[in-house]
Design a protein around this motif. Structure first.
Motif, mmCIF file in Angstrom:
data_model
loop_
_atom_site.group_PDB
_atom_site.id
_atom_site.type_symbol
_atom_site.label_atom_id
_atom_site.label_comp_id
_atom_site.label_asym_id
_atom_site.label_seq_id
_atom_site.Cartn_x
_atom_site.Cartn_y
_atom_site.Cartn_z
ATOM 1 N N SER A 260 1.395 -8.196 -12.600
ATOM 2 C CA SER A 260 2.318 -9.122 -11.951
ATOM 3 C C SER A 260 3.745 -8.911 -12.436
ATOM 4 N N VAL A 261 3.916 -8.756 -13.749
ATOM 5 C CA VAL A 261 5.246 -8.555 -14.314
ATOM 6 C C VAL A 261 5.831 -7.219 -13.880
ATOM 7 N N ALA A 262 5.008 -6.160 -13.892
ATOM 8 C CA ALA A 262 5.488 -4.843 -13.477
ATOM 9 C C ALA A 262 5.924 -4.860 -12.023
ATOM 10 N N ILE A 413 3.566 -22.185 -7.992
ATOM 11 C CA ILE A 413 3.703 -21.359 -6.792
ATOM 12 C C ILE A 413 4.951 -20.497 -6.759
ATOM 13 N N LEU A 414 5.965 -20.793 -7.589
ATOM 14 C CA LEU A 414 7.199 -20.010 -7.510
ATOM 15 C C LEU A 414 6.974 -18.616 -8.078
ATOM 16 N N GLY A 476 -8.109 -23.952 -9.431
ATOM 17 C CA GLY A 476 -9.051 -22.896 -9.767
ATOM 18 C C GLY A 476 -8.574 -21.483 -9.504
ATOM 19 N N ARG A 477 -7.256 -21.298 -9.294
ATOM 20 C CA ARG A 477 -6.715 -19.963 -9.045
ATOM 21 C C ARG A 477 -5.699 -19.626 -10.132
ATOM 22 N N SER A 478 -5.651 -18.372 -10.532
ATOM 23 C CA SER A 478 -4.666 -17.966 -11.533
ATOM 24 C C SER A 478 -3.272 -17.981 -10.907
ATOM 25 N N LEU A 479 -2.243 -18.042 -11.762
ATOM 26 C CA LEU A 479 -0.867 -18.029 -11.255
ATOM 27 C C LEU A 479 -0.595 -16.767 -10.460
ATOM 28 N N GLU A 480 -1.145 -15.640 -10.929
ATOM 29 C CA GLU A 480 -0.938 -14.366 -10.233
ATOM 30 C C GLU A 480 -1.581 -14.391 -8.847
ATOM 31 N N GLU A 481 -2.780 -14.981 -8.722
ATOM 32 C CA GLU A 481 -3.459 -15.093 -7.424
ATOM 33 C C GLU A 481 -2.664 -15.981 -6.481
ATOM 34 N N ILE A 482 -2.187 -17.100 -6.988
ATOM 35 C CA ILE A 482 -1.421 -18.027 -6.147
ATOM 36 C C ILE A 482 -0.169 -17.357 -5.614
ATOM 37 N N GLN A 483 0.586 -16.712 -6.493
ATOM 38 C CA GLN A 483 1.861 -16.132 -6.080
ATOM 39 C C GLN A 483 1.676 -14.903 -5.188
ATOM 40 N N SER A 484 0.636 -14.131 -5.428
ATOM 41 C CA SER A 484 0.393 -12.968 -4.581
ATOM 42 C C SER A 484 -0.106 -13.375 -3.185
#
Length: 487
Positions: A260-262, A413-414, A476-484
């Motif tokens: 996500s960071v990359a 979500i941001l 139940g979703r990771s931050l990376e899943e939500i944002q993607s």
């Protein structure tokens, strides 16, 4: 593991940050702090809860600032010979300071970290309370209130973001709602202690949350996602391991965060043209919309002038009644904390905003009927009790969702690469709406109590529609899943 290995174009993602000062050269210091923390915190969930309890002192300070003006109005006006308008100015300056803090909060949290920004927020709060406690005229009183507001503005953005970034996905909602629970505890403490001590002593007591917060920050790890974004790979993994427990395999979560960071680092500059893309404008619209609607429902104005409704219900001790209302808010927010990861954000928001709509409508009808009923009749007293019941139901409904969840969703979500700017804008919009409501509520209530609650009813009904149409479920979703998912 290093970011150089995972990054497609071979850049060392740490290079842009190596010249920014000694703050980032804290690998050994951060590791030593985390190793000392590790001796205290052995289990992952205990680690996260401990971190949340430490940073929750910030929102307690936030709530104490908001609640301070209610029990101290008469004392401050009499001791300093202030007019009602000057005291109103004193109360509103916290919102002005918070707007300034909100503008700066994203950049401060981005450049010196979540812990560093909380440290910076605590210092003006302490100075502000001391200025109020020792003030001899309105100038020190106003300066202290502005400083408090600035600190609160930074806290209101940083704490939800920090909690979201350190929490496991199955606990993030409940732990995130601790932010609003702490705010309500702070408000209640200001109401309760204000019954027993004068305004100067109450201001000194206001220093306590931040004086405990500052040393507490040295015993908790920095946000692993912020460390990853800064390119401090070893510290990032050490922080995550402390938070998840030393027996936990964190490799999957490490790889998710690194990817996500990359991905976000490939485009370091976001232009306004890019905001036309749904992956940016949609979460920004949802985050700002929820935080603005949270205030435009009129909850702060209603709570600030709740004594008017209590008096109409025949309750003589309005301060004690307000204290009781603060306790109801604490209990209701505690229930929300328990429900957050069970019922989900979206369902609780729908129930909460629908309950607020019904409660506002009940109070509006009661006030309209009071205007056409004789004050000597039994029906008039019944309508006063009805408005009181509506107010209590309003606070319960607000606390079950609309109070806490907008901050949780904003922090979830941001997208990473616009979070600092977008989070600052969303927090600024929230404080601006709060200032508008606080300044206009008394004028509206003077104009027409029934009309005021009718306006608020329309806004809460729109909130129901907004949540139904646009707010996604993030449970139940990771931050990376939500944002993607917005891509």
């Amino acid at each position: 593991m290093s970011f150089r290995d995972d990054n497609e174009d071979g850049r060392d993602l740490r290079k842009p940050f190596l010249h920014t000062g000694s703050w980032y050269k804290m690998g050994s210091r951060q590791s030593s702090i985390m190793s000392s923390s590790a001796q205290i915190l052995r289990d992952g969930s205990i680690s996260v809860v401990f971190c949340v309890l430490i940073v929750a002192l910030g929102p307690i300070q936030f709530g104490f600032t908001c609640g301070y003006s209610s029990p101290t109005q008469d004392g401050i006006i009499n001791d300093l010979n202030l007019s009602i308008s000057e005291f109103s100015m004193f109360g509103s300056l916290a919102n002005v300071g918070a707007m300034v803090g909100a503008i700066a909060s994203g950049q401060i949290a981005e450049y010196i970290g979540r812990k560093g920004s909380l440290m910076i927020a605590a210092i003006p709060n302490i100075i502000g309370w001391l200025a109020i406690s020792f003030s001899k005229d309105s100038s020190f009183l106003f300066m202290g209130r502005l400083l408090e507001g600035f600190g609160v503005g930074v806290i209101s953005y940083t704490v939800p973001v920090y909690i979201a970034e350190i929490s496991p996905q199955n606990m993030r909602g409940s732990l995130g709602s601790v932010n609003q629970l702490s705010v309500t505890i702070g408000i209640f403490l200001a109401y309760f202690l204000g019954l027993f001590v004068n305004w100067r002593v109450l201001a000194v007591l206001g220093i306590l949350p931040c004086t405990i917060l500052i040393p507490g920050l040295f015993f908790i790890p920095e946000s692993p996602r912020w460390l990853a974004k800064m390119g401090m790979t070893e510290d990032f993994e050490a922080s995550l391991q402390v938070l998840r427990g030393f027996d936990t395999d964190i490799s999957i979560e490490v790889n998710e965060i690194k990817r996500s960071v990359a991905s976000s680092t490939r485009r370091t500059t976001i232009r306004f043209a890019h905001l036309k893309r749904k992956r940016y404008w949609f979460p920004l619209m949802v985050g700002i919309g929820l935080l603005v609607l949270q205030q435009l429902t009129g909850i702060n104005g209603v709570l600030f002038y709740s004594s008017t409704i209590f008096k109409s219900a025949g309750i003589s001790s309005s301060n004690a009644a307000t204290c009781g209302l603060g306790l109801v808010q604490v209990i209701s927010t505690g229930v929300n904390t328990w429900l957050m990861d069970r019922a989900g954000r979206r369902l609780l928001l729908l129930i909460s905003s629908s309950g607020m709509t019904v409660s506002m409508l009940l109070v509006a009808v009661a006030f309209y009927l009071e205007g056409i009923v004789s004050e000597d009749s039994r029906l008039y007293s019944i309508l006063g009790i009805l408005s009181l019941v509506g107010l209590v139901l309003l606070v319960i409904s607000f606390s079950l969702g609309v109070g806490a969840i907008p901050w949780v969703i904003m922090s979830e979500i941001l997208p990473v690469n616009i979070k600092s700017l977008a989070g600052s804008v969303a927090t600024l919009a929230n404080w601006l709406a709060s200032w508008i409501v606080t300044m206009t509520a008394n004028l509206l209530l003077t104009w027409s109590k029934g009309g005021t609650f009718t306006i608020y009813t329309i806004v809460t009904a729109f909130t129901v529609a907004f949540v139904s149409l646009w707010v996604p479920e993030t449970k139940g979703r990771s931050l990376e899943e939500i944002q993607s998912s917005f891509r």
